[in-house]
Design a protein around this motif. Structure first.
Motif, PDB file in Angstrom:
ATOM      1  N   ASP A 168      -5.717   1.778 -12.029  1.00 53.73           N
ATOM      2  CA  ASP A 168      -4.800   2.599 -12.820  1.00 53.73           C
ATOM      3  C   ASP A 168      -5.238   2.757 -14.269  1.00 53.73           C
ATOM      4  O   ASP A 168      -4.854   3.711 -14.935  1.00 53.73           O
ATOM      5  N   SER A 181      -2.436   2.099  -7.983  1.00 50.77           N
ATOM      6  CA  SER A 181      -2.973   0.999  -7.180  1.00 50.77           C
ATOM      7  C   SER A 181      -2.393  -0.347  -7.579  1.00 50.77           C
ATOM      8  O   SER A 181      -2.486  -1.317  -6.836  1.00 50.77           O
ATOM      9  N   SER A 191       2.318   1.731  -3.437  1.00 47.99           N
ATOM     10  CA  SER A 191       1.298   2.249  -4.345  1.00 47.99           C
ATOM     11  C   SER A 191       1.110   3.746  -4.163  1.00 47.99           C
ATOM     12  O   SER A 191       0.955   4.491  -5.128  1.00 47.99           O
ATOM     13  N   ARG A 208       0.839  -1.209   0.000  1.00 42.16           N
ATOM     14  CA  ARG A 208       0.000   0.000   0.000  1.00 42.16           C
ATOM     15  C   ARG A 208       0.864   1.245   0.000  1.00 42.16           C
ATOM     16  O   ARG A 208       0.560   2.229  -0.669  1.00 42.16           O
ATOM     17  N   PRO A 253     -10.488   2.139  -7.297  1.00 36.18           N
ATOM     18  CA  PRO A 253      -9.096   2.608  -7.240  1.00 36.18           C
ATOM     19  C   PRO A 253      -8.205   1.806  -8.179  1.00 36.18           C
ATOM     20  O   PRO A 253      -7.473   0.903  -7.763  1.00 36.18           O
TER      21      PRO A 253
END
Length: 353
Positions: A126, A68, A62, A59, A124
């Motif tokens: 990309d 994400s 990211s 996380r 969420p």
């Protein structure tokens, strides 16, 4: 710390302190982006094991990248139905290959635009890959473009500058139809994929074609009717063997109106038509010729090989994944056009005497 509290996750700084090295050195050990002396590496890994440190928090990585690590794939209709079609499975395999360098995860989503808080608006992710571009999917496309995320459309009219992965559906369908025409057939019926999101199983009329929103269906029908302009057609509710059986019964039950050949827009539909023919005591290809489209491996045909157009399903998915990777790397995406290969099988033959 009370028994109610969650233990703190060890950090790379904790590992570095335990191993007696700089935090940057410990970080390099886990990233693998540079060489570290073997003794130092072993000391860092031993410290990590003692502390229960499993590696960098994905996380946090990211957040640093602003990504994400997830690419969304949007399919119309129920996911369980989509994956009954081997073409979708092969396409997803190719997509995974195309995204391999990104180490990205794939999130499967239903196309449900217009709903309050729809996942496509807030997920969420990309980038997006949209399979097909019907009326409903075009609404989703507008949402994605509004989010400013990279998007690739597989077989659909995306409009504008959206990269697409296209297939020669018109020419490939015409090749199959021409083969059947060359065998002497003139009394031919067509079985199409759904024309729109209503997925109605019904006769295809000029009005329905004018209002159709599924480009693949329209294009394959256009190719078929280049050779058989007046051939009657029935739309199926999906690319399923059971649908092919139902439509096959509609076309074949009455001997007075029975065609000598049926062209289906998918191999699964074609197999269903063959089963319907067998139910009625008809032999394929002696009494009825049947052709499909896709080139998938299909069980239940006995010793028959389906006449079809073989599409590059894996390559189609891989091309989409490669374009997503390009765009996430800062390069513009490109439209790619792929072609099918006609395959003559044993399900088509001369017109019955």
């Amino acid at each position: 710390m009370s028994s109610q509290e969650t233990p703190r996750r060890p950090t790379i700084a904790d590992v570095a302190r335990e191993a007696g090295v700089a935090t940057s050195t410990a970080s390099v050990v886990f990233s693998g982006k540079a060489n570290v002396a073997a003794a130092t590496r072993e000391r860092v890994l031993a410290a990590a094991a003692d502390l229960g440190y499993a590696g960098p928090d994905p996380r946090a990585a990211s957040l640093r990248r602003g990504r994400s690590g997830i690419v969304a794939v949007v399919l119309e209709g129920h996911l369980r139905a989509a994956f009954l079609d081997p073409v979708t499975t092969a396409m997803m395999d190719g997509l995974t290959d195309g995204l391999a360098d990104l180490s990205a995860g794939i999130l499967l989503m239903r196309d449900e635009p217009g709903e309050e808080g729809a996942a496509i608006t807030h997920a969420p992710v990309d980038a997006f890959v949209l399979i097909g571009c019907s009326g409903r999917t075009k609404a989703s496309l507008e949402v994605v473009v509004g989010r400013g995320l990279p998007v690739v459309v597989i077989e659909g009219d995306a409009g504008g500058e959206i990269p697409r992965i296209t297939l020669d559906n018109v020419a490939a369908s015409a090749d199959v139809a021409r083969h059947v025409h060359d065998l002497g057939h003139r009394d031919v019926a067509l079985v199409t994929l759904p024309l729109d999101s209503e997925r109605e199983r019904a006769a295809v009329s000029p009005e329905r074609i004018a209002n159709a929103t599924v480009d693949v269906t329209v294009h394959r029908l256009e190719g078929m009717r280049q050779v058989f302009p007046d051939a009657p057609a029935i739309s199926a509710s999906g690319s399923l063997i059971d649908e092919g059986v139902l439509v096959g019964r509609m076309l074949l039950t009455d001997p007075a109106t029975r065609p000598t050949a049926v062209l289906a827009q998918s191999d699964l539909l074609a197999v269903g038509v063959i089963r319907a023919a067998e139910e009625l005591g008809l032999r394929v290809p002696e009494d009825l010729s049947v052709a499909g489209f896709d080139g998938i491996e299909v069980d239940g045909l006995g010793g028959l090989t389906l006449t079809t157009s073989v599409q590059p399903a894996v390559e189609k998915g891989r091309a989409a994944g490669e374009q997503v990777a390009r765009m996430l790397g800062g390069e513009p995406g490109m439209t790619q056009h792929l072609t099918c290969v006609f395959r003559a099988g044993t399900t088509t033959g001369p017109v019955p005497r």
